[in-house]
Design a protein around this motif. Structure first.
Motif, PDB file in Angstrom:
ATOM      1  N   GLU A  38       0.759  -1.046  -0.232  1.00  0.00           N
ATOM      2  CA  GLU A  38       0.131  -0.050   0.137  1.00  0.00           C
ATOM      3  C   GLU A  38       0.911   1.316  -0.202  1.00  0.00           C
ATOM      4  OE1 GLU A  38      -2.914   2.427   2.529  1.00  0.00           O
ATOM      5  OE2 GLU A  38      -2.588   0.239   3.392  1.00  0.00           O
ATOM      6  N   ILE A  40       0.959   5.305   1.378  1.00  0.00           N
ATOM      7  CA  ILE A  40       0.182   5.962   2.493  1.00  0.00           C
ATOM      8  C   ILE A  40       0.822   6.949   1.581  1.00  0.00           C
ATOM      9  CG2 ILE A  40       1.091   6.274   4.664  1.00  0.00           C
ATOM     10  CD1 ILE A  40       1.438   2.809   4.679  1.00  0.00           C
ATOM     11  N   ILE A  97      -7.005   4.536  11.747  1.00  0.00           N
ATOM     12  CA  ILE A  97      -6.194   4.066  11.151  1.00  0.00           C
ATOM     13  C   ILE A  97      -4.956   2.464  12.129  1.00  0.00           C
ATOM     14  CG2 ILE A  97      -3.476   4.588  11.403  1.00  0.00           C
ATOM     15  CD1 ILE A  97      -4.298   7.264  11.305  1.00  0.00           C
ATOM     16  N   HIS A 100      -7.482   0.066  10.046  1.00  0.00           N
ATOM     17  CA  HIS A 100      -7.412   0.381   8.307  1.00  0.00           C
ATOM     18  C   HIS A 100      -5.355  -0.196   8.402  1.00  0.00           C
ATOM     19  CE1 HIS A 100      -6.119   1.984   4.489  1.00  0.00           C
ATOM     20  NE2 HIS A 100      -4.942   1.855   4.672  1.00  0.00           N
ATOM     21  N   PHE A 101      -5.143  -0.185   9.291  1.00  0.00           N
ATOM     22  CA  PHE A 101      -3.428  -1.085   9.404  1.00  0.00           C
ATOM     23  C   PHE A 101      -3.468  -2.178   9.550  1.00  0.00           C
ATOM     24  CE2 PHE A 101      -2.172   3.548   8.791  1.00  0.00           C
ATOM     25  CZ  PHE A 101      -2.249   3.253   7.115  1.00  0.00           C
ATOM     26  N   GLN A 102      -4.752  -2.553  10.189  1.00  0.00           N
ATOM     27  CA  GLN A 102      -5.024  -4.493  11.211  1.00  0.00           C
ATOM     28  C   GLN A 102      -3.122  -4.350  11.954  1.00  0.00           C
ATOM     29  OE1 GLN A 102      -4.274  -6.989   8.207  1.00  0.00           O
ATOM     30  NE2 GLN A 102      -6.952  -6.375   7.428  1.00  0.00           N
ATOM     31  N   LEU A 110       5.917   0.265  11.013  1.00  0.00           N
ATOM     32  CA  LEU A 110       6.387   0.238   9.065  1.00  0.00           C
ATOM     33  C   LEU A 110       7.183   0.588   8.283  1.00  0.00           C
ATOM     34  CD1 LEU A 110       2.161   0.640   7.838  1.00  0.00           C
ATOM     35  CD2 LEU A 110       3.020  -1.744   8.421  1.00  0.00           C
ATOM     36  N   VAL A 118       4.430   0.286   1.506  1.00  0.00           N
ATOM     37  CA  VAL A 118       4.686  -0.221   3.055  1.00  0.00           C
ATOM     38  C   VAL A 118       5.820  -1.516   2.334  1.00  0.00           C
ATOM     39  CG1 VAL A 118       3.890  -2.117   4.714  1.00  0.00           C
ATOM     40  CG2 VAL A 118       2.638   0.028   3.534  1.00  0.00           C
ATOM     41  N   ARG A 121       7.325  -4.388   7.579  1.00  0.00           N
ATOM     42  CA  ARG A 121       6.254  -5.207   8.931  1.00  0.00           C
ATOM     43  C   ARG A 121       7.181  -5.265  10.448  1.00  0.00           C
ATOM     44  NH1 ARG A 121       0.189  -4.553   9.731  1.00  0.00           N
ATOM     45  NH2 ARG A 121      -0.255  -4.370  11.266  1.00  0.00           N
TER      46      ARG A 121
END
Length: 145
Positions: A38, A40, A97, A100-102, A110, A118, A121
């Protein structure tokens, strides 16, 4: 079952539990590269820009016991590498947030490339050595001793 047998069973269960916890912690601290790339946008995070080479994006919260030490490590690593920026996003008041980013644990870090994609992680506390390897993979300069 006598007392000695019971103590042996309890000791074996304790050793097994300790081993499982150690393996889980080790697995969480390893970089995960098989993630979606993704891109960002810094404005979504309340930042004006990302790093010219890479960004260390930390998700933390007020209650995270390890968050301050990870913040210091990430800030020091970013300061040692030209073009690398450290952003620390406090999720205490940003559940959107976190969803969204789990983010299921804090700290979560990240590593973003120069475009904000990304790349890696980390759940938990990443080591400085592994962070520097990731940055060198993305083209960051190695600091001179």
């Amino acid at each position: 079952m006598n007392l000695v047998d019971a103590l042996i069973v309890i000791a074996a269960l304790l050793a097994l539990t300790t081993g499982v916890v150690a393996v889980l912690r080790w697995a969480q601290s390893r970089p995960q590269r098989n993630i979606e790339h993704e891109v960002i946008q810094p404005q979504r995070l309340g930042a004006d820009a990302l790093g010219k080479v890479a960004t260390l994006l930390q998700f933390s919260n007020d209650a995270g016991a390890r968050c301050p030490s990870v913040h210091k490590t990430l800030a020091d690593v970013a300061a040692d590498h030209p073009g690398v920026r450290h952003l620390d996003i406090d999720l205490t008041h940003r559940p959107d947030i976190a969803r969204h980013f789990q983010v299921l644990q804090t700290p979560t870090t990240l590593v973003l490339d120069r475009d904000g994609a990304v790349q890696t992680r980390f759940g938990g506390t990443p080591s400085r050595h592994v962070l520097e390897l990731e940055l060198s993979r993305l083209g960051a300069e190695i600091p001179h001793a």
